[in-house]
Design an enzyme around this catalytic site. Structure first.
Site, PDB file in Angstrom:
ATOM      1  N   LYS A   1       0.907  -1.111  -0.196  1.00  0.00           N
ATOM      2  CA  LYS A   1       0.093  -0.162   0.047  1.00  0.00           C
ATOM      3  C   LYS A   1       0.935   1.340   0.092  1.00  0.00           C
ATOM      4  O   LYS A   1       2.018   1.336   0.258  1.00  0.00           O
ATOM      5  CB  LYS A   1      -0.879  -0.032   1.155  1.00  0.00           C
ATOM      6  CG  LYS A   1      -2.136  -1.216   1.198  1.00  0.00           C
ATOM      7  CD  LYS A   1      -2.949  -1.040   2.423  1.00  0.00           C
ATOM      8  CE  LYS A   1      -3.992  -2.311   1.996  1.00  0.00           C
ATOM      9  NZ  LYS A   1      -4.983  -2.170   3.322  1.00  0.00           N
TER      10      LYS A   1
ATOM     11  N   TYR B   1     -12.477  -3.223  -3.290  1.00  0.00           N
ATOM     12  CA  TYR B   1     -13.134  -3.120  -1.827  1.00  0.00           C
ATOM     13  C   TYR B   1     -14.707  -3.014  -1.861  1.00  0.00           C
ATOM     14  O   TYR B   1     -15.144  -2.425  -0.813  1.00  0.00           O
ATOM     15  CB  TYR B   1     -12.336  -1.817  -1.128  1.00  0.00           C
ATOM     16  CG  TYR B   1     -11.241  -2.056  -0.651  1.00  0.00           C
ATOM     17  CD1 TYR B   1     -10.710  -3.052   0.188  1.00  0.00           C
ATOM     18  CD2 TYR B   1      -9.948  -1.345  -1.101  1.00  0.00           C
ATOM     19  CE1 TYR B   1      -9.179  -3.321   0.542  1.00  0.00           C
ATOM     20  CE2 TYR B   1      -8.742  -1.338  -0.812  1.00  0.00           C
ATOM     21  CZ  TYR B   1      -8.438  -2.355   0.154  1.00  0.00           C
ATOM     22  OH  TYR B   1      -6.986  -2.632   0.361  1.00  0.00           O
TER      23      TYR B   1
ATOM     24  N   ASN C   1      -2.396   0.025   6.773  1.00  0.00           N
ATOM     25  CA  ASN C   1      -1.811  -1.014   7.314  1.00  0.00           C
ATOM     26  C   ASN C   1      -0.815  -1.961   6.160  1.00  0.00           C
ATOM     27  O   ASN C   1      -0.841  -3.189   6.366  1.00  0.00           O
ATOM     28  CB  ASN C   1      -2.979  -2.116   7.894  1.00  0.00           C
ATOM     29  CG  ASN C   1      -3.781  -2.527   6.985  1.00  0.00           C
ATOM     30  OD1 ASN C   1      -3.994  -2.006   5.676  1.00  0.00           O
ATOM     31  ND2 ASN C   1      -4.631  -3.268   7.245  1.00  0.00           N
TER      32      ASN C   1
ATOM     33  N   HIS D   1      -2.147  -5.531   1.435  1.00  0.00           N
ATOM     34  CA  HIS D   1      -3.157  -6.073   1.129  1.00  0.00           C
ATOM     35  C   HIS D   1      -2.928  -7.491   0.466  1.00  0.00           C
ATOM     36  O   HIS D   1      -2.109  -7.751  -0.265  1.00  0.00           O
ATOM     37  CB  HIS D   1      -4.041  -5.127  -0.034  1.00  0.00           C
ATOM     38  CG  HIS D   1      -5.065  -6.072  -0.541  1.00  0.00           C
ATOM     39  ND1 HIS D   1      -6.324  -6.277   0.198  1.00  0.00           N
ATOM     40  CD2 HIS D   1      -5.342  -7.003  -1.644  1.00  0.00           C
ATOM     41  CE1 HIS D   1      -7.535  -7.018  -0.588  1.00  0.00           C
ATOM     42  NE2 HIS D   1      -6.516  -7.604  -1.628  1.00  0.00           N
TER      43      HIS D   1
ATOM     44  N   GLU E   1      -9.561 -10.251  -7.958  1.00  0.00           N
ATOM     45  CA  GLU E   1      -8.461  -9.148  -7.809  1.00  0.00           C
ATOM     46  C   GLU E   1      -7.421  -8.938  -8.751  1.00  0.00           C
ATOM     47  O   GLU E   1      -7.230  -8.008  -9.227  1.00  0.00           O
ATOM     48  CB  GLU E   1      -8.111  -8.980  -6.208  1.00  0.00           C
ATOM     49  CG  GLU E   1      -9.242  -9.019  -5.332  1.00  0.00           C
ATOM     50  CD  GLU E   1      -8.655  -9.027  -3.781  1.00  0.00           C
ATOM     51  OE1 GLU E   1      -7.500  -9.540  -3.693  1.00  0.00           O
ATOM     52  OE2 GLU E   1      -9.541  -8.981  -2.927  1.00  0.00           O
TER      53      GLU E   1
HETATM   54  P1  IDP Z   1      -7.857  -7.269   5.409  1.00  0.00           P
HETATM   55  O1  IDP Z   1      -7.168  -6.310   4.589  1.00  0.00           O
HETATM   56  O2  IDP Z   1      -7.251  -7.910   6.596  1.00  0.00           O
HETATM   57  O3  IDP Z   1      -8.306  -8.359   4.454  1.00  0.00           O
HETATM   58  P2  IDP Z   1     -10.646  -5.921   5.752  1.00  0.00           P
HETATM   59  O4  IDP Z   1     -11.649  -6.352   6.869  1.00  0.00           O
HETATM   60  O5  IDP Z   1     -10.912  -6.663   4.384  1.00  0.00           O
HETATM   61  O6  IDP Z   1      -9.318  -6.526   6.243  1.00  0.00           O
HETATM   62  O7  IDP Z   1     -10.436  -4.569   5.398  1.00  0.00           O
HETATM   63  C1  IDP Z   1      -9.984  -3.903   4.256  1.00  0.00           C
HETATM   64  C2  IDP Z   1      -8.960  -2.866   4.698  1.00  0.00           C
HETATM   65  O8  IDP Z   1      -9.916  -1.573   5.062  1.00  0.00           O
HETATM   66  C3  IDP Z   1      -8.076  -3.084   5.780  1.00  0.00           C
HETATM   67  O9  IDP Z   1      -6.858  -3.496   5.280  1.00  0.00           O
HETATM   68  C4  IDP Z   1      -7.752  -1.829   6.174  1.00  0.00           C
HETATM   69  O10 IDP Z   1      -6.816  -0.909   5.602  1.00  0.00           O
HETATM   70  C5  IDP Z   1      -9.177  -0.933   6.148  1.00  0.00           C
HETATM   71  N1  IDP Z   1     -10.011  -1.247   7.226  1.00  0.00           N
HETATM   72  C6  IDP Z   1     -10.565  -2.176   7.750  1.00  0.00           C
HETATM   73  N2  IDP Z   1     -11.333  -2.095   8.874  1.00  0.00           N
HETATM   74  C7  IDP Z   1     -11.042  -0.839   9.151  1.00  0.00           C
HETATM   75  C8  IDP Z   1     -11.680   0.138  10.180  1.00  0.00           C
HETATM   76  O11 IDP Z   1     -12.360  -0.378  11.099  1.00  0.00           O
HETATM   77  N3  IDP Z   1     -11.179   1.533  10.070  1.00  0.00           N
HETATM   78  C9  IDP Z   1     -10.451   1.975   9.155  1.00  0.00           C
HETATM   79  N4  IDP Z   1      -9.766   1.150   8.053  1.00  0.00           N
HETATM   80  C10 IDP Z   1     -10.240  -0.268   8.205  1.00  0.00           C
HETATM   81 MG    MG Z   2     -10.129  -7.996   3.230  1.00  0.00          MG
END
Ligand code: IDP
Ligand code: MG
Length: 133
Positions: A10, A50, A113, A116, A127
């Site tokens: 990212k 997303y 974070n 991905h 994807e």
């Molecule tokens: P993942 O990336 O571990 O699969 P997902 O739940 O699919 O996690 O969420 C996609 C992305 O959305 C996460 O990697 C993170 O960057 C963002 N995200 C998820 N939950 C939150 C939240 O509660 N607040 C802010 N960003 C979030």
């Molecule tokens: Mg995810």
């Protein structure tokens, strides 16, 4: 089972010069980098990737963030590649991610974070189609 998965470094991690160390972790366990490209994510690609999160409070910020600068797009393959990459990445929130995982070692922010990785073989094929069409 042999699988392909979609991995994306990212924008914050690219900006912080973490590309090499993240790619090394994938290669260290024996995964293969089949394709790799530094590129901007379009709004359309971000929204398609997303789609499952559309409507959630963090969705607008997530789309904004992932389109905010260059990312590294990858197709990664190997035995159980989807689950292996998820294990290497660690928990979604870096504060909960175990030490030794990519998110646990390099991140602190849930919004930014680091990385991905597809959550299933079906997501992976979808994807890969979005980002390498
Ligand atoms: P993942 O990336 O571990 O699969 P997902 O739940 O699919 O996690 O969420 C996609 C992305 O959305 C996460 O990697 C993170 O960057 C963002 N995200 C998820 N939950 C939150 C939240 O509660 N607040 C802010 N960003 C979030
Ligand atoms: Mg995810």
């Amino acid at each position: 089972m042999f699988q392909r998965t979609y991995v994306m470094i990212k924008p914050d991690a690219v900006e912080r010069r973490l590309i090499g160390r993240i790619v090394s972790r994938l290669e260290d366990v024996g995964l293969t980098i089949e394709r790799m490209e530094l590129a901007e994510v379009t709004r359309e690609q971000a929204e398609a990737n997303y789609a499952e999160h559309a409507g959630k409070p963090f969705y607008p910020g997530l789309i904004e963030y992932v389109t905010s600068g260059p990312v590294v797009k990858m197709v990664v393959s190997g035995e159980e590649a989807v689950a292996v990459v998820r294990k290497l990445m660690g928990a979604t929130n870096p504060k909960d991610a175990a030490p030794g995982t990519i998110r646990g070692d390099f991140g602190l922010s849930l919004d930014a974070n680091i990385v991905h990785g597809s959550d299933s073989p079906e997501s992976a094929e979808r994807e890969i189609g979005i980002f390498f069409s």
